[in-house]
Design a protein around this motif. Structure first.
Motif, PDB file in Angstrom:
ATOM      1  N   GLN A  97       0.641  -1.126  -0.071  1.00  8.59           N
ATOM      2  CA  GLN A  97      -0.202   0.300  -0.040  1.00  8.59           C
ATOM      3  C   GLN A  97       0.974   1.076   0.131  1.00  8.59           C
ATOM      4  O   GLN A  97       2.159   1.102   0.493  1.00  8.59           O
ATOM      5  CB  GLN A  97      -0.868   0.065   1.347  1.00  8.59           C
ATOM      6  N   PRO A 144      -6.443  -7.604  14.024  1.00 10.49           N
ATOM      7  CA  PRO A 144      -6.902  -6.180  13.653  1.00 10.49           C
ATOM      8  C   PRO A 144      -5.872  -5.566  12.538  1.00 10.49           C
ATOM      9  O   PRO A 144      -6.316  -4.778  12.177  1.00 10.49           O
ATOM     10  CB  PRO A 144      -6.045  -5.556  14.953  1.00 10.49           C
ATOM     11  N   TYR A 145      -5.169  -6.424  11.709  1.00  5.31           N
ATOM     12  CA  TYR A 145      -4.290  -6.029  10.718  1.00  5.31           C
ATOM     13  C   TYR A 145      -5.073  -6.464   9.496  1.00  5.31           C
ATOM     14  O   TYR A 145      -4.552  -5.798   8.313  1.00  5.31           O
ATOM     15  CB  TYR A 145      -3.114  -6.651  10.817  1.00  5.31           C
ATOM     16  N   GLN A 196      -4.232   1.326  -1.789  1.00  8.67           N
ATOM     17  CA  GLN A 196      -4.346   0.279  -1.182  1.00  8.67           C
ATOM     18  C   GLN A 196      -3.839  -0.942  -1.593  1.00  8.67           C
ATOM     19  O   GLN A 196      -3.811  -2.241  -0.875  1.00  8.67           O
ATOM     20  CB  GLN A 196      -5.864   0.034  -0.592  1.00  8.67           C
ATOM     21  N   ASN A 248     -10.931  -7.996   2.195  1.00  4.75           N
ATOM     22  CA  ASN A 248     -11.150  -7.140   3.346  1.00  4.75           C
ATOM     23  C   ASN A 248     -12.079  -5.795   2.874  1.00  4.75           C
ATOM     24  O   ASN A 248     -12.401  -5.033   3.918  1.00  4.75           O
ATOM     25  CB  ASN A 248      -9.424  -6.303   3.262  1.00  4.75           C
ATOM     26  N   GLN A 304      -8.924  -2.791  10.768  1.00  5.19           N
ATOM     27  CA  GLN A 304      -8.236  -3.162   9.394  1.00  5.19           C
ATOM     28  C   GLN A 304      -8.684  -2.300   8.627  1.00  5.19           C
ATOM     29  O   GLN A 304      -7.849  -1.973   7.408  1.00  5.19           O
ATOM     30  CB  GLN A 304      -8.477  -4.532   9.187  1.00  5.19           C
ATOM     31  N   LEU A 312      -8.510   0.873   8.475  1.00  7.65           N
ATOM     32  CA  LEU A 312      -7.617   1.760   8.513  1.00  7.65           C
ATOM     33  C   LEU A 312      -6.715   1.845   7.038  1.00  7.65           C
ATOM     34  O   LEU A 312      -6.153   2.519   6.451  1.00  7.65           O
ATOM     35  CB  LEU A 312      -6.718   1.944   9.663  1.00  7.65           C
ATOM     36  N   TYR A 313      -6.542   0.468   6.826  1.00 13.10           N
ATOM     37  CA  TYR A 313      -5.548   0.162   5.575  1.00 13.10           C
ATOM     38  C   TYR A 313      -6.095   0.047   4.417  1.00 13.10           C
ATOM     39  O   TYR A 313      -5.683  -0.167   3.362  1.00 13.10           O
ATOM     40  CB  TYR A 313      -5.125  -1.161   5.689  1.00 13.10           C
ATOM     41  N   TYR A 314      -7.519   0.340   4.221  1.00  9.50           N
ATOM     42  CA  TYR A 314      -8.360   0.174   3.274  1.00  9.50           C
ATOM     43  C   TYR A 314      -9.261   1.501   2.833  1.00  9.50           C
ATOM     44  O   TYR A 314     -10.580   1.503   2.978  1.00  9.50           O
ATOM     45  CB  TYR A 314      -9.232  -0.971   3.202  1.00  9.50           C
TER      46      TYR A 314
END
Lengths: 243, 326
Positions: free
Chosen positions: A54, A117-118, B240, B248, B318, B320-322
């Motif tokens: 990312q 959480p990841y 992303q 996700n 998660q 937050l990453y998308y």
């Protein structure tokens, strides 16, 4: 106790996606079956990946940094995804700390992905089981491979050597040294998962120049005749001052 | 989170089933101690218990639609030492078996006191079986609630209020259904069950409102800064890693507007609590089965909305990453 992990150097990652494609290539070809893709050449492509890169922008223009951020399973030392699994399909290996999914036991309830959480677990939409990074467990112990190739596919592929692989519990390993001496850190430390994978921070390359390095403070060899002359009453600190 | 209808139906159906059983057993206990007139055994308890069993079975069927590999579902009983989901997988069939035994005890009309509790008290088999089933009913509420409450980084769920809500909302809908059921089979019980249904619905409103108030003031512990470990006040995602969707983005992002969520919240706050209480009151006063049926229908529909909102409101770190496709 061994804890295999990746250490990812954000300072040199250029976001080329080579680790993504080599991971996909290796892991879609193995005995565990393919990593399914849907509509790869259509408007809404989707697929299962173990590794994503990312991109984030840090700072305010014009002082911005582009951070490329590879993200895969962090093989937590206290993995929240493992105890919630109702079947025991999700487990952490005692011998090397790799968190794995037994695809033959997984019932596809997705609860482990909720408990991560990841967001590094992805369900395979065709095999209907949860999948995630295995640290290329089918490569790193393969005696048939040359020793230098017994590393995860992503590590082999990285052109800038941003991905280091090793045992973070061995204080002399390259990964442990990198974590210790180059500021290795963990993601979302607030949840107490103790990820085994670490990241090395961005470092600004700058030369530190003190003002006295620019202005000549003394001139012991009397070049260009500018001698800092102490007064006659003062003792001379060096042996070359003359008056 | 993206709400899954299999889980919405599972939790609402077994909640109503558990509540209905508890209502029936409450009536039996009250009758035992002569707080209520004794009920005609097989005509009241057996069909009621069968209805509760049917709800539990429907919930179990719904749960299989959540599994990618339902044929391996039996494996889910393996990890009861660590997993609340595994515990639920064990307790739900155990409770169903106890419900079946309770049905059998009433259907066969085993009403003679034959189970000795010490020297002084001897109770009927149905009372003993019902006591065991009651323990399992509460254990099932605990398991269902803890499945969600034990995930500490889903902060909207990680509270004892989650367990309290599953207990109170399941109990309320079960007692409302029991009131409707008594309207057909034992009309003299309608005021008693209707009163308790209204009380449980009121308590359920308080616990659910408390969790809404708590969640409104939640501060997320994780941020983009902790997610990628860059300590700078301004971090924005620019890519992303893929242009299409992925698991996700499908599983954890509901994709609805805030206004839609707010509308669902108000719908369930009205449908699940004040409407059934009013309809219960009117139904009990008028002795109307139709009004009682409307009360249960409104409450069940409200609880479907409540459960949808429960999942949609949970904000997974998660995400937050998308935040940006490219």
């Amino acid at each position: 106790m061994t804890q295999l992990a990746l250490v990812i150097d954000l300072n040199v990652c250029v976001g080329c996606q080579a680790c993504v494609t080599s991971c996909k290539e290796w892991n879609t070809s193995g005995i565990a079956g393919y990593l399914s893709d849907d509509r790869p050449y259509d408007a809404d492509p989707t697929g299962t990946f173990f590794n994503r890169v990312q991109t984030f922008e840090v700072g305010e223009y014009p002082n911005t940094q582009t951070v490329h951020f590879p993200k895969s399973c962090l093989h937590c030392e206290d993995p929240p995804c493992v105890p919630v699994c109702p079947t025991g399909a999700s487990y952490k290996r005692a011998e090397d700390g790799i968190v794995l999914v037994d695809y033959d036991k997984c019932i596809g309830c997705k609860y482990c992905s909720w408990a991560c959480p990841y967001g590094v677990r992805e369900i395979d939409e065709h095999q209907k089981v949860m999948k995630k990074c295995t640290l290329c467990v089918d490569r790193i112990y393969d005696q048939k491979l040359p020793r230098e190739e017994r590393r995860p596919a992503c590590v082999m592929a990285c052109p800038t050597n941003a991905r280091l692989f090793g045992d973070i519990h061995d204080p002399d390993s390259a990964v442990a040294v990198a974590i210790r001496e180059r500021g290795g850190y963990q993601l979302m430390p607030e949840w107490g998962t103790h990820p085994a994978n670490h990241y090395l921070p961005r470092r600004r390359t700058e030369i530190v120049i003190q003002p006295d390095e620019l202005v000549r403070a003394d001139n012991p060899l009397k070049v260009d005749g500018k001698l800092p002359k102490p007064s006659l009453k003062e003792p001379a600190l060096d042996d070359v001052t003359s008056w | 989170m993206q709400p899954a209808f299999s889980v919405i139906f599972l939790t609402t159906l077994i909640g109503a089933g558990q509540g209905l059983f508890l209502a029936l057993y409450t009536v039996e206990l009250y009758s035992l101690f002569e707080f209520l007139p004794a009920q005609p055994g097989p005509a009241f308890y057996a069909p009621g218990t069968a209805l509760a069993f049917a709800l539990l079975a429907l919930g179990l069927v719904a749960s299989f639609f959540h599994l990618g590999r339902p044929e391996r579902g039996w494996r889910a009983a393996a990890r009861w030492r660590t997993s609340w989901l595994s515990r639920e997988v064990i307790v739900l069939p155990a409770f169903m078996a106890a419900t079946a035994a309770y049905w059998l005890a009433h259907w066969a009309d085993w009403r003679e006191p034959s189970v000795a509790l010490g020297a002084a008290l001897t109770i009927a088999p149905s009372v003993a079986i019902g006591a065991a089933a009651t323990v399992l009913a509460f254990a099932l509420f605990l398991c269902t609630g803890m499945i969600y409450a034990c995930i500490k980084f889903l902060q909207e769920w990680a509270t004892p209020l989650t367990v309290a809500n599953y207990l109170m909302l399941g109990g309320a809908s079960g007692f409302t259904l029991a009131t409707l059921f008594a309207g057909r089979t034992a009309p003299e019980l309608v005021p008693f069950l209707g009163g308790w249904a209204a009380v449980l619905t009121g308590i359920g409103f308080l616990t659910r409102a408390a969790s809404l108030a708590r969640n409104a003031g939640l501060k997320p512990k994780s941020s983009l800064q902790t997610a990628i470990g860059v300590k700078h006040p301004r971090v924005v995602q620019t890519a992303q890693g893929f242009m299409g969707g992925s698991f996700n983005t499908r599983e954890f992002i509901h994709g609805r507007t805030r206004a839609f969520l707010r509308a669902i919240k108000w719908i369930f706050l009205v449908l699940a609590f004040p409407v059934p209480i009013a309809l219960l009151g009117a139904g009990v006063a008028a002795g109307s089965s139709t009004l009682l049926a409307a009360a249960f229908a409104a409450q069940y529909a409200g609880l479907l909305a409540e459960r949808w909102f429960f999942f949609a409101q949970a904000n997974h770190p998660q995400n937050l990453y998308y935040q940006a496709i490219a």
